[in-house]
Each structure stands twice: as C-alpha cells, then as structure tokens.
Design a protein around this motif. Structure first.
Motif, PDB file in Angstrom:
ATOM      1  N   ASN A   1       0.830  -1.197   0.000  1.00  0.00           N
ATOM      2  CA  ASN A   1       0.000   0.000   0.000  1.00  0.00           C
ATOM      3  C   ASN A   1       0.875   1.262   0.000  1.00  0.00           C
ATOM      4  N   VAL A   2       0.273   2.361  -0.459  1.00  0.00           N
ATOM      5  CA  VAL A   2       0.987   3.624  -0.622  1.00  0.00           C
ATOM      6  C   VAL A   2       0.221   4.730   0.089  1.00  0.00           C
ATOM      7  N   HIS A   3       0.934   5.547   0.832  1.00  0.00           N
ATOM      8  CA  HIS A   3       0.375   6.763   1.402  1.00  0.00           C
ATOM      9  C   HIS A   3       1.040   7.974   0.750  1.00  0.00           C
ATOM     10  N   ARG A   4       0.261   9.014   0.464  1.00  0.00           N
ATOM     11  CA  ARG A   4       0.805  10.297   0.033  1.00  0.00           C
ATOM     12  C   ARG A   4       1.172  11.104   1.275  1.00  0.00           C
ATOM     13  N   PHE A   5       2.091  12.063   1.132  1.00  0.00           N
ATOM     14  CA  PHE A   5       2.416  12.927   2.268  1.00  0.00           C
ATOM     15  C   PHE A   5       2.977  14.244   1.761  1.00  0.00           C
ATOM     16  N   ASN A   6       2.869  15.252   2.615  1.00  0.00           N
ATOM     17  CA  ASN A   6       3.504  16.547   2.371  1.00  0.00           C
ATOM     18  C   ASN A   6       3.842  17.151   3.725  1.00  0.00           C
ATOM     19  N   GLY A   7       4.116  18.425   3.756  1.00  0.00           N
ATOM     20  CA  GLY A   7       4.489  19.060   5.018  1.00  0.00           C
ATOM     21  C   GLY A   7       3.378  19.130   6.031  1.00  0.00           C
ATOM     22  N   ARG A   8       2.158  18.835   5.617  1.00  0.00           N
ATOM     23  CA  ARG A   8       1.022  18.939   6.536  1.00  0.00           C
ATOM     24  C   ARG A   8       0.544  17.596   7.068  1.00  0.00           C
TER      25      ARG A   8
ATOM     26  N   VAL B   1       1.957 -13.138  -7.066  1.00  0.00           N
ATOM     27  CA  VAL B   1       2.288 -11.843  -6.478  1.00  0.00           C
ATOM     28  C   VAL B   1       1.642 -11.771  -5.094  1.00  0.00           C
ATOM     29  N   ASP B   2       2.322 -11.139  -4.146  1.00  0.00           N
ATOM     30  CA  ASP B   2       1.746 -10.891  -2.824  1.00  0.00           C
ATOM     31  C   ASP B   2       1.308  -9.430  -2.733  1.00  0.00           C
ATOM     32  N   VAL B   3       0.203  -9.187  -2.031  1.00  0.00           N
ATOM     33  CA  VAL B   3      -0.358  -7.842  -1.877  1.00  0.00           C
ATOM     34  C   VAL B   3      -0.485  -7.538  -0.395  1.00  0.00           C
ATOM     35  N   LEU B   4       0.090  -6.426   0.052  1.00  0.00           N
ATOM     36  CA  LEU B   4       0.079  -6.038   1.458  1.00  0.00           C
ATOM     37  C   LEU B   4      -0.805  -4.811   1.651  1.00  0.00           C
ATOM     38  N   THR B   5      -1.682  -4.862   2.636  1.00  0.00           N
ATOM     39  CA  THR B   5      -2.527  -3.705   2.941  1.00  0.00           C
ATOM     40  C   THR B   5      -1.761  -2.643   3.725  1.00  0.00           C
ATOM     41  N   ARG B   6      -0.708  -3.050   4.388  1.00  0.00           N
ATOM     42  CA  ARG B   6       0.062  -2.118   5.203  1.00  0.00           C
ATOM     43  C   ARG B   6       0.806  -1.130   4.301  1.00  0.00           C
ATOM     44  N   PRO B   7       0.821   0.160   4.620  1.00  0.00           N
ATOM     45  CA  PRO B   7       1.542   1.117   3.779  1.00  0.00           C
ATOM     46  C   PRO B   7       3.043   0.883   3.877  1.00  0.00           C
ATOM     47  N   ILE B   8       3.693   0.631   2.742  1.00  0.00           N
ATOM     48  CA  ILE B   8       5.128   0.408   2.741  1.00  0.00           C
ATOM     49  C   ILE B   8       5.865   1.450   1.902  1.00  0.00           C
ATOM     50  N   TYR B   9       5.117   2.414   1.322  1.00  0.00           N
ATOM     51  CA  TYR B   9       5.769   3.455   0.536  1.00  0.00           C
ATOM     52  C   TYR B   9       5.095   4.787   0.824  1.00  0.00           C
ATOM     53  N   LEU B  10       5.909   5.819   1.065  1.00  0.00           N
ATOM     54  CA  LEU B  10       5.417   7.170   1.327  1.00  0.00           C
ATOM     55  C   LEU B  10       5.780   8.037   0.129  1.00  0.00           C
ATOM     56  N   TRP B  11       4.754   8.431  -0.611  1.00  0.00           N
ATOM     57  CA  TRP B  11       4.890   9.111  -1.904  1.00  0.00           C
ATOM     58  C   TRP B  11       4.656  10.604  -1.691  1.00  0.00           C
ATOM     59  N   ARG B  12       5.689  11.392  -1.891  1.00  0.00           N
ATOM     60  CA  ARG B  12       5.611  12.814  -1.575  1.00  0.00           C
ATOM     61  C   ARG B  12       4.756  13.574  -2.585  1.00  0.00           C
ATOM     62  N   GLU B  13       3.955  14.487  -2.064  1.00  0.00           N
ATOM     63  CA  GLU B  13       3.262  15.471  -2.895  1.00  0.00           C
ATOM     64  C   GLU B  13       3.951  16.802  -2.686  1.00  0.00           C
TER      65      GLU B  13
END
Length: 481
Positions: free
Chosen positions: A117-124, A196-208
């Motif tokens: 899974n992927v989460h977006r992030f920024n300074g906020r 393929v294996d699929v994980l629900t846990r966020p393993i990547y933080l994708w910057r905005e």
C-alpha cells in the motif's frame, strides 16, 4: 553480499534527499545496500549522497551524465548485488518496517514480487493514496492480476520488492528518455509473474510537492507529459495484444479511461492550446481503439467527460469540470422517469448520464467500543449522490458474519439523524447504531459485519469498514480489548 538492494536515482531533489536516505538507513531490515545514482544532478544532491556513503558502508554512490529516471534506474540495477531489490524515488520515503515486511512476505510465499500500500504525504501530514485505495484493501498471498483485476491499478514500481531472478528471466528494463516509466514495467510484470503478494500495510510514502516545487508528473499541463503518459498505457495495451493476452485488453482499457488518463482533464483548464489539442487527439485515438463496449462500462461521470472529449466539445467539457468541482454533492443527481441521472449542466444523452453502480454505499464509522459485555458501533451510511432527507427514505439492516463458516447473526439497527455524508452543511437520516452481546460471538473466530441499505426502494450491500468504504473491516478479534 547484501540480500537486498535499494536503488535511488538522484536528480534535483536537494531539499528532500536527506530525509529519503535517512528513511533507508533506519530500516529494521539491516542487511541492505543502497545504490544511489547521481544522474548529473545540478544541485547539491550528490554531496548529500556522498556524505551518507562516507558514514555508512551500506551506501554506494554511482555517478553518470544526466540521462533521465529510467536510465538511472537501469544503471543502479546493474550496480546492485542483492537477490531482492527495490526502487525508491529520492523525494519519497519508506516507513521503517517496509523492507522487512516485504522480504518476510516473499520468504513465506515464494512469489516473484510483493506489492504494498501507498500513502501520500507533504508538510502537513500523510493520507491514503486514492489511486491505491481499492487495490490494497485486502491482503492477498500468491495471487495474480488475472484473478485480481484490481491490480491493474497498481502501476508504480516503487511500492514493490522484486526478485532479481524474475526480473532477469523476463529481461525487464525501464524505457529511457521518457516520463511515466513505471506503467510500462509494472503492468507487464504483473502478467509475467507466476504469483504476487499484496500487502494492505503502507510500505511506501509518496511525496506530494508543494507550490513552486511541483514535479513534472504533478504539473500535468505539458505536451511531453501527456504524450509520454499515453505512450505508457499504449505500451501495456500492445504488450497484452502481442503476447496472447488480448482477452485482458478491455479490462485494461477500462482501467485507463476510469483511473489513469482522467488525471489530465483538470489540466485542460490551464494548459495551452498545443497541450489541449495534443490531449484531444491522443484521447480520441484511444477511445476509438477501446470501443463502445468499454465506454458503456464506465461510471456516469467518466462517460460524460469522455463523450465531450470524443466530440471535442472543449468549452462544455470545461463547464462540466467546473460543475463537478463546485456543485453540492447532493445536487449532482436528479430522478427522471424512475431512474437517477447526473444533473449535468451540458446537453448529453440519457444513456451517458444514467447512474447505475455509482449509487453505492458510502459509510463512516464514528464510534466502536465494548461496554457492559456488548460491542457497540455507531456510524453513518447512505448511497453516493443521495441523502435520506426523511426517515422513510432509508432503512438499514446488519448481520455479523462468521468468516470461516458463513454463519450469519442478525442484529437490530437503530437509525437517527446525523451529519450528512453527502452534504457537509446538513443533517439527514443517515445515522445508524448497532450492538451485539459478546457471548453471541464465538471467541477466537473472525467476524465481519454486512450492511444492507434500502434507499427509496434500491437495495445496496456493503461490508462495514472502520474508516470508510475501503479500509479494514470491523473484526471481532481485533476490536475487543
């Protein structure tokens, strides 16, 4: 020789690079090498990378003249020695547990790759990536895109851990000198993999990125960007057609028109004439190739947009986009002759605007607690675009369902006025509450809750979720203290 390599291309990311590399240095999986590829960066990024290499022997700096992201990744992979490897963009980050979680999954399953899974992030702050929300709603082991078509939306290479043997066997390589390199690698890899294996846990933080530092993939109003995006989705289409997988082309076309290319539509408002004409030309070609059957399967909002694109009605398309952005959610649907339609501000045929599967349940859980030996749940639910303005408009039913046997336990539901899920300014009869005695739920077993929503004669079913329509289900064994 390390078991796992991480490849980090570096170009013009000085403000973000240290945080990225620090997130790799702090991984709980320690047996790694980090191959940093200076792609002729004009800023001080290479100096930052060199300092990491000096203080931590796991970091290796490779330098090359500027050749683009795809070439830098290919260079990094040639320098990497791990049997497993991952790609991390140098303005993004990994959670501390990411590599260990993915490596453990592959060790257990033997799959060719694992995707997370992927989460977006920024300074906020950070939040769930919308484009990954549905694809990672459920953990899957040894699955495949042909059986889990939702993985057609999983088009990043950076949220994955790859086996080197699989990559080399199929001669995978990034295209060079283009944008959107990921799609033309990630999607063929999904089809080429055995499992393929699929994980629900966020393993990547994708910057905005914010403000003036927008990346070129965030600032989409460029001819080169739209040309390369269409080329990448066309490359996947061609791969399916030329490798005996033509049966999957309609599903891919649907994914492209529903979730991939629509990101360029808002850019039409600020893009120049060259960009607009380029987009319309490429989009019309793709719509012609996809055909009317795929078009008919799109949600009404997408059908309306693409109909105006296909007819090159740009002023009306811009009017529609403005209406979508500003109209109140509960004012976007209208009932005509017993059927619901989008109440769009431009003339379109009724078959384009009719709402079908879009009238799906929307839900939010406001409170979950154990009290007096009972599990109590309070939340809100209604159908998208529609509000139960009166008590008689909507009824809610609920069952606890045992996962292993399918045994169903009906529980009473109370409805009440609450803050609307459709209109932020109003209340309606969307609130619900239910409770169940702990003794009725067999200890040590997993249960989920099925919701049935009857809204003005329409029945819709959904599973009760913690924070929305795509988060982790309410489970008896996870909720009880």
């Amino acid at each position: 020789m390390p078991a796992l390599s991480v490849i980090v291309p570096i170009y013009d990311v000085e403000p973000y690079l240290a945080a990225c590399l620090e997130s790799l240095a702090c991984q709980t999986w320690r047996d790694i090498e980090v191959v940093m590829v200076d792609d002729g960066s004009p800023d001080a990024g290479a100096e930052i990378a060199a300092r990491f290499a000096e203080r931590d022997g796991r970091f290796l700096l490779v330098r090359q003249a500027n050749a683009g992201l795809g070439a830098a990744r290919n260079t990094g992979l040639r320098a990497a020695s791990g049997e497993l490897f991952a790609f991390v963009d140098s303005d993004d980050m990994l959670p501390p547990y990411a590599l260990e979680t993915m490596a453990a999954a592959l060790a257990e399953s033997g799959s060719d790759l694992v995707t997370g899974n992927v989460h977006r992030f920024n300074g906020r702050g950070a939040w769930q990536s919308n484009m990954h929300r549905d694809a990672f709603a459920e953990r899957l082991t040894r699955t495949h895109v042909t059986g889990a078509q939702i993985l057609l939306r999983d088009r990043l290479v950076t949220n994955k851990l790859w086996r080197r043997a699989f990559w080399d066997e199929h001669g995978l390589r990034f295209p060079e000198g283009v944008l959107y390199e990921d799609t033309s690698v990630a999607l063929p890899a999904h089809f080429l993999a055995e499992t393929v294996d699929v994980l629900t846990r966020p393993i990547y933080l994708w910057r905005e990125r914010d403000g003036d530092s927008l990346s070129i993939t965030q600032d989409r109003a460029h001819v080169r960007g739209v040309e390369d995006r269409f080329a990448s989705v066309r490359a996947v289409r061609d791969f399916l057609l030329t490798t005996g997988r033509a049966a999957h082309v309609p599903a891919w076309d649907l994914t492209v028109l529903d979730g991939d290319l629509p990101v360029f539509l808002p850019a039409l408002e600020r893009g120049g004439e060259d960009f607009r004409q380029c987009f319309l030309d490429l989009a019309c070609d793709y719509l012609d190739a996809a055909g009317p059957k795929v078009f008919a399967r799109l949600p009404a909002q997408r059908r309306a947009r693409w109909r105006l694109v296909r007819e090159r009605r740009l002023p009306e398309l811009l009017e529609l986009l403005e209406w979508e952005r500003t109209a109140s959610p509960d004012a976007k649907a209208v009932r005509r002759l017993g059927r619901h339609h989008l109440d769009v501000p431009v003339p379109l045929p009724s078959r384009v605007t009719r709402l079908r599967r879009e009238l799906e349940p929307r839900q939010r859980i406001d409170d979950v607690r154990w009290e007096g030996g009972r599990l109590h749940v309070r939340g809100r639910v209604t159908l998208r675009y529609l509000s139960p303005r009166e008590r008689r408009h909507q009824y809610v039913f609920a069952w606890f369902v045992r996962r292993d046997t399918g045994r169903r336990l009906r529980v009473p539901v109370t409805v009440f006025p609450a803050d609307s899920l459709v209109s932020r300014e109003e209340q309606d009869w969307c609130g619900f509450a239910l409770s169940v005695d702990a003794d009725e739920l067999t200890a040590g077993t997993d249960w989920h809750v099925d919701l049935w929503v009857v809204h003005r004669g329409m029945l819709r079913r959904d599973r009760l979720r913690r924070h929305g329509p795509v988060e982790t289900p309410i489970d008896h064994h996870e909720t009880r203290p």
